[in-house]
Design an enzyme around this catalytic site. Sequence first.
Site, PDB file in Angstrom:
ATOM      1  N   SER A  15       0.825  -1.203   0.000  1.00 20.21           N
ATOM      2  CA  SER A  15       0.000   0.000   0.000  1.00 20.21           C
ATOM      3  C   SER A  15       0.867   1.264   0.000  1.00 20.21           C
ATOM      4  O   SER A  15       1.612   1.515  -0.942  1.00 20.21           O
ATOM      5  CB  SER A  15      -0.968  -0.035   1.183  1.00 20.21           C
ATOM      6  OG  SER A  15      -1.946   0.965   1.066  1.00 20.21           O
TER       7      SER A  15
ATOM      8  N   ASP B 126      -2.144   6.336  -3.349  1.00 23.38           N
ATOM      9  CA  ASP B 126      -0.952   5.644  -2.873  1.00 23.38           C
ATOM     10  C   ASP B 126      -0.610   4.529  -3.867  1.00 23.38           C
ATOM     11  O   ASP B 126      -1.175   4.465  -4.961  1.00 23.38           O
ATOM     12  CB  ASP B 126      -1.176   5.097  -1.461  1.00 23.38           C
ATOM     13  CG  ASP B 126      -2.342   4.120  -1.383  1.00 23.38           C
ATOM     14  OD1 ASP B 126      -3.155   4.076  -2.324  1.00 23.38           O
ATOM     15  OD2 ASP B 126      -2.442   3.398  -0.377  1.00 23.38           O
TER      16      ASP B 126
ATOM     17  N   ASP C  95      -5.785   2.176  -2.920  1.00 20.59           N
ATOM     18  CA  ASP C  95      -6.920   2.038  -2.004  1.00 20.59           C
ATOM     19  C   ASP C  95      -7.176   3.354  -1.275  1.00 20.59           C
ATOM     20  O   ASP C  95      -8.245   3.551  -0.701  1.00 20.59           O
ATOM     21  CB  ASP C  95      -6.737   0.877  -1.020  1.00 20.59           C
ATOM     22  CG  ASP C  95      -5.553   1.044  -0.077  1.00 20.59           C
ATOM     23  OD1 ASP C  95      -4.671   1.893  -0.337  1.00 20.59           O
ATOM     24  OD2 ASP C  95      -5.494   0.306   0.927  1.00 20.59           O
TER      25      ASP C  95
END
Length: 434
Positions: free
Chosen positions: A91, A228, A232
């Site tokens: 992430s 990012d 998400d």
Amino acid sequence: MFGTSGIRGPVGDEVTADLALAVGRALGIDTDRAVVGRDPRESGRLLTDALTAGLRESGTDVVDLGLAATPTVGRAVAWEDADAGVSITASHNPPQDNGIKLWQPSGQAYDAALRERISERVREDAAALVDWNQLGDRTAVDATERHRDTLIADLELDRSLSVVVDVGNGAGGVTADALDALGCDVETLNAQPDGSFPGRPSEPTAENCRSLATLVGESDADLGIAHDGDADRMRAVTADGDFLSGDVLLALFGRDAAGAGERVAVPVDTSLAVADYLAEADIETTRTPVGDVYVAAAASESDVAFGGEPSGAWIWPEETLCPDGPLAACKIAALAAERPLAERAADIETYPIRRTSVEVDEKAAVMDRIRATVIEQYDDVSTLDGVRVDRGNGWVLLRASGTQPLVRITAEARDEERAEELFGEARELLESAR
């Protein structure tokens, strides 16, 4: 092994091909079909291969999405009639990290019970390997186009916008495609996928997105969008070049999504400004631990219309329980087309809030000592996630990061002096426990 956001850590140390193989075998025990996708980190290729091998030798068929945004993976579990989904991603973490996050057919991340089941199997080296002629198939599928089409299916903008999308060298290019299909004039920054994140650090913070804010503010753009590494998360910039806080975005999205008598799920580190703004429309807030899996669990309740985190994860439960940055980008574009974001943000009274993260050794032990001290010294204490102390005219929160060796501190009050005072108290509590 699993934090609230899955497995994350340095590649070759905490996250290895051996671990990915073990997770694949553990998941494959009761999974007939799985969807797998990855962000642009180079290590994701070998981790995908290892995890996929563990699944296939368990007899599990694999739908390989290749490079795909995490929300694309989350949605594709249902699209592909699969039992589970796997995102190979860290992430917003730095490029030396990678990780594994598991998804249910609803789009919700694996909850604590499901994560523990996989963890226990990995610890016990459990597997249900099949014969050579029963191996699962591996099929390549591109789900990104379907994700784009889903985003734009029921959405129209009141007017055409000029939008700058900072993809952050990640997997969120679907946002630019969706906004273009909606009639926006789209310019991109850092659009080439590159897991070393050369354009800017992966996390879309105000500091990391200064180039985006400057470009939007000095051009004729109506809106800036930032993601990012796995898309998400979504953050936004107004036409004036102001990077909106996550709390302001949470308030705007919540007010738009929910009606009177409904609830919005927010984590314990959310500003009082969100609850105040939503209360004006008779919308309640319900607190959750920090982490999209907890927000998603609350958002699955019938009277919760929206859930979000100030970090940039946004969930519309009627569409998916996976935080969907591209969906959030389209939603914020629709709001901006109807009324400029700067005007909307000006309607929200904000309060002084202080946030920082402190690196610590043995974060669990540190938090145990903080918890004992706080319970002894204060009256109104919540341990839903970390330690939150309500001081009437303000509050403080100390909690361990779910993915990094950090303790996060948040303090807020309705005036500057009190916020600084509470922030100082929180830091002293942490320092005395280290």
